[in-house]
Every structure is written in C-alpha cells, then in structure tokens.
Design an enzyme around this catalytic site. Structure first.
Site, mmCIF file in Angstrom:
data_model
loop_
_atom_site.group_PDB
_atom_site.id
_atom_site.type_symbol
_atom_site.label_atom_id
_atom_site.label_comp_id
_atom_site.label_asym_id
_atom_site.label_seq_id
_atom_site.Cartn_x
_atom_site.Cartn_y
_atom_site.Cartn_z
ATOM 1 N N LYS A 33 0.867 -1.227 0.021
ATOM 2 C CA LYS A 33 -0.247 0.070 0.087
ATOM 3 C C LYS A 33 0.657 1.335 -0.068
ATOM 4 C CE LYS A 33 -1.245 1.363 3.750
ATOM 5 N NZ LYS A 33 -1.685 1.590 5.176
ATOM 6 N N THR A 34 1.770 1.313 1.054
ATOM 7 C CA THR A 34 2.737 2.437 1.085
ATOM 8 C C THR A 34 3.180 2.639 -0.352
ATOM 9 O OG1 THR A 34 2.847 2.075 3.281
ATOM 10 C CG2 THR A 34 4.229 3.735 2.581
ATOM 11 N N ASP A 223 -4.033 8.235 3.152
ATOM 12 C CA ASP A 223 -3.857 6.795 3.459
ATOM 13 C C ASP A 223 -4.615 6.300 4.558
ATOM 14 O OD1 ASP A 223 -2.208 4.413 3.678
ATOM 15 O OD2 ASP A 223 -0.511 5.428 4.941
ATOM 16 N N GLU A 224 -4.980 5.052 4.881
ATOM 17 C CA GLU A 224 -5.642 4.470 5.853
ATOM 18 C C GLU A 224 -7.049 5.180 5.640
ATOM 19 O OE1 GLU A 224 -4.664 1.841 7.430
ATOM 20 O OE2 GLU A 224 -2.420 2.257 8.108
ATOM 21 N N GLN A 254 -9.215 -3.780 7.663
ATOM 22 C CA GLN A 254 -8.374 -3.468 8.943
ATOM 23 C C GLN A 254 -8.974 -2.208 9.706
ATOM 24 O OE1 GLN A 254 -3.872 -3.716 8.340
ATOM 25 N NE2 GLN A 254 -4.653 -3.861 6.183
ATOM 26 N N ARG A 607 0.074 -9.709 10.777
ATOM 27 C CA ARG A 607 1.503 -9.080 11.038
ATOM 28 C C ARG A 607 2.468 -10.091 11.009
ATOM 29 N NH1 ARG A 607 0.058 -4.961 9.661
ATOM 30 N NH2 ARG A 607 -1.793 -6.245 9.055
#
Length: 764
Positions: A33-34, A223-224, A254, A607
């Site tokens: 994503k980043t 973002d997010e 998430q 994670r």
DNA sequence: GTGGAACACCTTTTT
DNA sequence: GGTGTTCCAC
C-alpha cells in the site's frame, strides 16, 4: 517505462498511473500500500505536470507521514522538500489542519496563536467547567462528556446544535459543551477535534476560502482511509473539490477504530459518494506464508459487510500456525519464554519476534516472567514520552509562557513543585477570575490586591508570577527553546527535587526531563528553527515514543499498536472467548464475536511473515478476577490442516487426574530463572527455521483432528466459582478427571454435589 | 497545605 | 490486582 512503475504488479501499476479523478484503492494487508502511494506521488511529480507543492498527502500518524516523506525523498530527490513552502504537503490530518488554520486564522475565526489541548488537557478543562456549573463529576463523568463533545465535533455539530429530541442527560451535556467551548476560546485553545471541525466549517461556509485552498491542491491522497471519521471525510472532500483528483487508499478489513468514531462506510461506500470513481484492489500479499493467510482468512471471511477480496501469495505454505493451550496466564508467560528460547535456537533474533495482546493489562505477567528469564524486551505504546507527567509539567511552563491564557497548563504547574500555593488560595483566585471574566494568570498577577489572600500566600504568588514573567521576557528576547527549558528546571528546582528523592522512579523521571532538554537542544541546532509555538505544537501533535535504540529485544504491544507493522514471528496471547474477542458489559449473549474484534484478529494474524504462534489459557486472572476460559472462536476458524495444537506440560499434568495441585503450581512457573524446563525443550527443539512440523519432546501434540485438545470445556480448578442452572453459584472442591469430566462443587445451602462438568459454567 | 488512606476504575488509542 | 484520584485528618 518510467522508474516509478518498475517492479509493480498490474493493479499496483494501474493505481500509480491512474490519471486523475476519484480513485479508491482497497489495499489488503501486506499488499504494498505505502509503495503505491509513494510511487503514485513520485509519478505525478516525475511526469512533469504536477509541481510538488500542489500535492497534499494525508496520513493518520506522524510515523506514516515521516515514512512517506522519506520514501519519496528516495524516489524523487528534493521533491519532498522541507516543512516549509515549496515542498510537498505531507502530514497527519491534525497537523495539516493546524497549519491551514494558522494560515487562515481570521477567516476560520480562530486565534492564530492557539494552543492545542490533548485528551488529558481536555478533560482537565471539562472538570473545571463542571465545577463552574456546579455539576457533579460522578453524575457527569468528564470522560463521557469528552466523548460527547468529540462525537459532536466529528459530526460537525457545534454547541447548541444537538438534535432536537434529546433526553435530560444530553441537555446537561450540551450545557457543558457550550461552557467548555467558551472557556476554550478564552484560553485560546483548540482540542484535537477542533482542528478538524473548525477547518471543515471554515471551508464549507467560506466559498472564497474553499476555492483558494482546494484550488491549491491538484491532487489529494489519503492513507488509511478506513480510519477516517465523518468530519475528516468532509475535509477531504472539500479540499479536493475543485480539481476532483482524490485518491484514497485503505482496507475495510483493517478498520479497528470504530470505537473512536472511524466510519468504515467512508471507504465501503466510496463508489456511491463519488460516482464514477475508479476502484482498484490489491490482493497479492508479499508478507506472509500461505498458512498464515489461510488462518487470517478464516477469521475475516465471516465479517458480514466487507468489500469482496481475498489475499493470495506465491509464497510457500510455511510452518503451521501453533496454538498453545496453557493452564493460566502465568503458565502462558512461561510457555512464551520457552517458545522464544526455541525460536532463538532456530536462528531468529529477539527483534524478529513480537508478542501481541488484546489489552495492555496482559503485559504485566509477561513482563515479570521475561525479567526473571532475562529476556530483554520493549513495550510499544502505553504511556508515551510526551505524555509522561514530568515531561508535561515542564512543557506546561513553556505553554504558559507562550500563552498566558492557557489556564489548564497554568493550574497544572502553579504549585509544581510545591511552592505553598494551595487549593484554598487557588479556589479564591479561580473564583476571582470567573467574576472578572479574565484568565487565571491575570488574577495571579493581581493577587496582591486580593483581600481574600494571606500575606504569605501573596508573597509566594508574586514569586511565581515573577518567574513566569521573567521567562516570558527571555522568550521575547530571543532565548532558544532549550534555554527556556533549562531555565524552567533550574529556577523551579524541578530537577533538584527529583534528584534528591533518590528513588528509582524519581531517577527515571529526572532522566526523562533531561531527555526533554536534550530534544530541545537538538531542535535548536536544526536548520529551520520552529520557535516556541512551533515546538509546542509539534510536541502535542507528535507523540513519538522515546526511542530506545536498535538493541536486540523482544517487542510487546497491543494489537492496535501493531497495525501497519510486520514481524517474522508473531505471538498472539490470550485467545480466549471474552478476552479476544473481548466482551465487556455485553447485554445479550451472542456467541458470535463482533466484526470489529474479527478485524482485530485479522490484523493480528497478518502481522506475521513466517510464523504465527497463538496461545490461550484455561483460566485467567484479569482485573482482579479469576475466570475459567473457553478457547476463542477464532481458534476454531483456522483450517485444521494449518494449525498444530499443543498442550503445555502444566495442563497435561493437571488433567492427568489425581495430580496434586501443589505440583501443578510448581510447573506453572513460580520457579526461578533458567530451569530444567528449558533444558527439556532443548532436546525437542529444531534447529532450522522451518522445522516445526515434527514432534516436540516438550509439548504434547494432540491426537490429531478427531481428538483436538479443543477446550469445549473450560478448565475447572479448585476454589473456582462456578454456576449451575439449578444449584446456583458454588465453589469447586475437587476436579475428578474422567470422560466426561466430573467436578465436586460446594453449593453452600444447596449442599455439595458432584456434577458433570458440561453442566457447569465458570462464574464471575 | 500536605500526605496518607480509602475509593473507584479498569478495552483498544492517534492526534 | 494495580493504579490513579479524591477526601479527610493532621
């Protein structure tokens, strides 16, 4: 082909190259994503059509903002620029709004030199308002009122703009809200919610301002996005309104901050709110093994409303997920230490391993055991550096220097360290301030003519006022931040007092104060000095934890704190029904975990890169109460073929029938240091990283799928309170193994009975 | 005005 | 069970 799309998969590339208009990217965990955001920005700049300063990128945390800036700097050297004009605008929602509000203060109707109040300051202010209004804080808990005010701002409701049909309680809440609002303006203060709320209001009500600011940003990236609340959604819309180039990235799976107002609908309904939006899904996971992904899928697939997607990977199956059944939280901590030792032997470093828990309270027992076992660890989260009392004290002095109207900070330090200005005198001062309609500092300055104060108190107050004024002069005279900070601790004797105390805690606090001064010095040396006000804002908006270096340590943190991170090995402890999924004050008994708890478990599992270890206990003491525990439903949702269920020796010993309880305790972990349990583990340990498929001499593997250890029964222990439909609450006298298991229970007036365990439930 | 003792509280947490 | 907070006695 330009370098910005090299090495990207097709959907990633599509997102990076997307020309403009509304775009939503559903980016699954570990899907890069980043990378997509940074490469997209790099592409916009490199293509030559968009100057960096006309791009706005918004994140939730400073960490994410810093990371984005750094990665961009590598992709397009020079583009990220400094904090100042000319460079790309990357920042958190709050920092971005603070900047825009200061720039356009008059049009937004705020004082450009506002002080930002954090949650603690906010509650202190609410307490004051309650006292002023004569309301009982027990009846109107400041926390609840803060919740109400924050929710109001999230929904863009000012004081007096609540719904018409309100109950009695809300009427009082509204009154507090209104009085709070007034006091905040008088103190020239804005809380976190204000930063967003005031900016949105200004943008929506002032057409010129909107045209100007929204015209400035050719592209807005968020973002997010699943974590945005309603006000933030509106902000983003307003700021991207002129050019319409809005790119939002996130993952509804998430979304774990619903409890603080994040609205998943913002991303789920993006197609509806932005007709014609392009939708891209990133489903290839570059992080985890297949087994870990299947485990994660097992829990997330049952969420009722979600964007359809499923992660896949071209990695191998990897090691099975391990699930350890433990006796209680102490045994669990012991098993954790054993597991960590084994992992170290098979080649992992401590820094490769993270231990995740649902609530911070779980960490204590684990920490104790780790200390005994000499395993170095660090805790992420918990109290952060700038939230520590001693740090906030010193900062409060500087805030009073910068803003004489900041009553909350003033009241915090007026008698810290103790200088003999007590509650009674302060109450008089506060009262005088209320009567005169001024701030508290003005009344301190005028204290010499206040008839209600004694001579000694007046002298002390004069000393305090002089101290602040001298600091203020120095600040005006161009003193650096660290000079001011040093002056505060020297003149107040703050550090001296701590040093004299000579206890471990006082030493730690003195160390934190020194660290704070050190941080100030560092800032003073920086190329672009930010000034006292800039410093205070940065400190309030950036809650960076004190960094304790790159030493090799085990990491402990809550699942929430782990979002966005990854570790080769992840251990999730406490997978019990009620703890994870957490159930608090549930009114009706719904055996299904809530969707948010599901997503939280999904975040926890995803994670892990290589190995996922889970644990749960048969009984747990939490918040002073011991309860018998059932396994978390999440454990049953992991495909059987992917999980290896193991039983701790303590459980084995306890369920062997007839084993004395005392012996069980011994194994449960009250013994010291490196003991023979570790040695036993040694023999069964595998030395290669993928070697967990075989037997362990130490842990029992259950007999396969037909006889899982699976605790359909909670673990009953001597002395435990249990509940029976007919006999009510009683105490366990004895556990008679057998299948089905039987338990002797003393029901008091109903007598002592031996009952099949199936008919008993653990009782609070 | 200060300090100890009773008292309530207790998800998760960024800004 | 542990901790932060308030209240009352000195």
């Amino acid at each position: 082909m330009s370098s910005e799309v090299e090495g990207l998969n097709p959907p990633q590339r599509q997102a990076v190259l997307h020309p403009g208009g509304a775009l939503v990217v559903f980016a699954g965990a570990g899907s890069g994503k980043t990378r997509v955001i940074t490469h997209r920005i790099a592409h916009l700049i490199a293509s030559g059509s968009v100057p960096p300063h006309r791009i706005l990128a918004v994140t939730f945390t400073n960490k994410a903002a810093v990371e984005m800036r750094e990665r961009l700097e590598r992709l397009v050297p020079g583009a990220a620029g400094g904090r100042g004009r000319g460079g790309l605008a990357v920042g958190t929602f709050h920092a971005t709004c603070a900047r825009l509000l200061r720039e356009n203060a008059d049009r937004a109707g705020v004082d450009p030199r506002f002080t930002i109040y954090d949650a603690e300051d906010q509650q202190a202010m609410i307490r004051r308002v309650l006292r002023q209004l004569g309301l009982d804080p027990k009846r109107y808990p400041p926390k609840a009122i803060a919740g109400y005010i924050n929710a109001s701002k999230r929904h863009l409701r000012g004081p007096g703009e609540g719904d018409a049909a309100r109950g009695y309680m809300d009427e009082a809440f509204e009154r507090v809200y209104a009085a709070y609002d007034e006091r905040m303006s008088a103190a020239r203060a804005l809380d976190f919610g204000d930063l967003i709320y005031r900016m949105v209001r200004a943008l929506e009500q002032d057409d010129d301002l909107r045209a100007e600011l929204a015209g400035r940003y050719l592209h807005v990236l968020v973002d997010e996005f699943q974590d945005t609340n309603h006000a933030q959604f509106r902000l983003v819309d307003a700021l991207s309104g002129v050019h319409g180039n809005l790119c939002v990235v996130g993952d509804d799976d998430q979304s774990i901050y619903g409890w603080r107002g994040a609205d998943r609908r913002n991303i789920l309904d993006f197609r509806g709110s932005h007709p014609g939006a392009t939708v891209i899904k990133l489903e290839q996971n570059y992080r985890s093994t297949r087994r870990i992904l299947r485990a994660a899928h097992g829990v997330i697939a049952r969420v009722s409303e979600r964007e359809a997607k499923e992660l896949w990977t071209d990695k191998d199956d990897g090691a099975p997920v391990r699930d350890l059944l433990c006796l209680d939280e102490r045994d669990e901590a012991e098993m954790l230490v054993q597991a960590v030792r084994e992992l170290l032997r098979s080649g992992w470093a401590l820094s490769d391993i993270a231990v995740l828990y649902r609530v911070h309270a779980q960490s204590r027992v684990i920490e104790q055991r780790l200390r005994v076992a000499n395993v170095p660890y660090r805790i992420v989260g918990g109290l952060r550096f700038f939230d520590r009392a001693e740090v906030k004290d010193v900062l409060a002095y500087l805030r009073v220097v910068a803003n004489p109207g900041d009553d909350v900070s003033l009241l915090r330090i007026v008698n810290v360290p103790t200088r003999g200005i007590g509650k009674v005198s302060l109450d008089r001062i506060i009262e005088a301030a209320a009567r005169a309609g001024t701030g508290v500092f003005a009344q301190l300055a005028a204290a010499q003519t206040n008839p209600g104060l004694g001579k000694a108190v007046k002298r002390r107050i004069a000393g305090f006022v002089e101290l602040i004024e001298r600091l203020r002069e120095h600040a005006a005279g161009g003193a650096t931040i660290s000079e001011l900070g040093r002056e505060v601790v020297d003149r107040t004797g703050y550090l001296r007092d701590l040093d004299e105390e000579d206890t471990a805690e006082a030493d730690a606090r003195a160390q934190n104060v020194r660290e704070l001064i050190g941080a100030m010095e560092e800032l003073d040396r920086a190329d672009d000095p930010i000034g006292l006000e800039g410093f205070l804002e940065a400190v309030t908006l950036d809650v960076r934890a004190a960094d304790d270096g790159a030493r090799d340590r085990l990491t402990l943190m809550s699942v929430h704190a782990a979002k966005g991170l990854e570790f080769p090995v992840v251990v999730v402890v406490g997978l019990e029904d009620g703890l994870f999924p957490l159930r608090t004050g549930e009114t009706s008994f719904d055996p299904a975990p809530s969707d948010e708890e599901r997503r939280l478990a999904y975040v926890a599992f995803t994670r892990a890169k290589e190995q996922l270890v889970l644990s749960h206990a048969q009984a747990r003491t939490l918040f002073g109460q011991t309860r018998g525990c059932w396994a978390s439903p999440f454990l049953r949702e992991i495909p059987d073929g992917d999980v290896q269920r193991l039983v701790s020796p303590a459980v084995r010993a306890a369920s062997a029938g007839g084993a004395p309880f005392g012996w069980r305790h011994r194994v449960g972990g009250s013994r010291s240091g490196r003991d023979d349990v570790g040695a036993e583990w040694d023999e069964g340990a595998h030395r290669d990283r993928r070697g967990h498929e075989g037997d362990d001499a130490y842990l029992d593997t259950s007999e396969g799928c037909d006889a899982p250890h699976d605790d359909d029964l909670p673990g009953f222990r001597q002395g435990m309170a249990v509940h029976h439909k007919k006999f009510g609450v009683g105490r366990v006298l004895r556990v008679d193994g057998g299948a089905p298991a039987k338990v002797s229970v003393d029901f008091g007036s109903a007598g002592t009975r031996t009952i099949f365990a199936d008919y008993l439930e653990p009782s609070a």
